[in-house]
Write a protein that holds these residues in place. Structure first.
Motif, PDB file in Angstrom:
ATOM      1  N   PHE A  55       0.834  -1.207   0.000  1.00  0.00           N
ATOM      2  CA  PHE A  55       0.000   0.000   0.000  1.00  0.00           C
ATOM      3  C   PHE A  55       0.862   1.248   0.000  1.00  0.00           C
ATOM      4  O   PHE A  55       2.019   1.245   0.454  1.00  0.00           O
ATOM      5  N   HIS A  80      -2.391  -0.273   5.867  1.00  0.00           N
ATOM      6  CA  HIS A  80      -3.023   0.990   5.480  1.00  0.00           C
ATOM      7  C   HIS A  80      -4.179   1.267   6.438  1.00  0.00           C
ATOM      8  O   HIS A  80      -4.808   0.346   6.965  1.00  0.00           O
ATOM      9  N   THR A 107      -0.028   2.522  10.962  1.00  0.00           N
ATOM     10  CA  THR A 107      -0.552   2.862   9.651  1.00  0.00           C
ATOM     11  C   THR A 107       0.188   4.104   9.142  1.00  0.00           C
ATOM     12  O   THR A 107       1.059   4.639   9.816  1.00  0.00           O
TER      13      THR A 107
END
Length: 252
Positions: A42, A186, A210
């Motif tokens: 991500f 993410h 994150t």
């Protein structure tokens, strides 16, 4: 996402959740490369790794275990640059040895760049192969996740590799109550607690990093004491070369 995930069918609720996560990553365009049946890479994985490195237990750790997937390349790279001993598993445990040991001093002596050693395509070749019994005590454990909760719940891609590894570590006293279990994901992979029920054999997370925040879960979930061999799937015995022999060693 219409294609059935590789390990679909073991838990229908988690199958739905994983497909939702993978589909949302693609719809929003924050995926990096393919995501279906994978620990998804991500945008912002490097920032999540930076946040994880702020955890006091990470800073204090001498020996780190990290999953082999692409979104955790920045985590593995940080471990090596910070001088930590890094253990990384053979992807999907398909060889006769389960892990490799990556020592930054050894890599430097052999002229191997950390950026090379941090990728799964390379660390299996340049790392030193080890069996579970040969590994040092792990101060910090990083696992790959598809979905997580703020309560410490997690699910991977459905193959059961992380829970199997952690169960073996516990049986061999390679981790203890103070060993932190963490992941980088993410922010869209963080879901409501009710969407991700935890099973007795599931290992809970202590930290989630994150691209936007660092979450200390302070999880109330208990951790398994070892491997629930009754839940090991026939295809795991078939596809993981050393598993039958390892079970025999552990049970003697």
């Amino acid at each position: 996402m219409t294609n059935e995930a590789r390990w679909a069918g073991r838990n229908s609720d988690k199958d739905v959740l994983r497909n939702d996560i993978w589909g949302n990553l693609e719809t929003t365009g924050v995926n990096v490369g393919p995501v279906a049946s994978r620990i998804p890479n991500f945008a912002g994985a490097d920032l999540a790794a930076w946040r994880l490195a702020q955890v006091p237990a990470w800073e204090a750790a001498r020996v780190v275990k990290c999953n082999p997937d692409p979104p955790q390349i920045p985590v593995r790279l940080r471990a090596l640059h910070e001088g930590k001993i890094l253990y990384a598993p053979v992807p999907e445990l398909v060889k006769g040895f389960p892990f490799v040991r990556l020592d930054p001093a050894d890599l430097k002596a052999r002229g191997i760049e950390f950026e090379t050693a941090a990728t799964s395509q390379s660390f299996v070749e340049v790392g030193r192969p080890v069996q579970f019994e040969d590994m040092e005590f792990l101060d910090f454990v990083v696992v790959g996740c598809v979905a997580v909760t703020r309560a410490g719940g997690r699910t991977g891609k459905g193959g059961g590799f992380a829970d199997l590894e952690l169960g073996i570590f516990r049986e061999l006293d390679k981790v203890g109550p103070a060993t932190a279990i963490a992941t980088t994901v993410h922010s869209s992979q963080v879901v409501d607690d009710a969407r991700l029920p935890m099973m007795p054999h599931d290992s809970a997370l202590h930290w989630i990093a994150t691209e936007t925040e660092l979450i200390e879960t302070k999880t109330a979930f208990g951790q398994p004491k070892g491997v629930d061999w009754d839940r090991v799937q026939p295809d795991q015995y078939e596809n993981i070369p050393f598993l039958v022999e390892l079970r025999e060693r552990l049970e003697t």
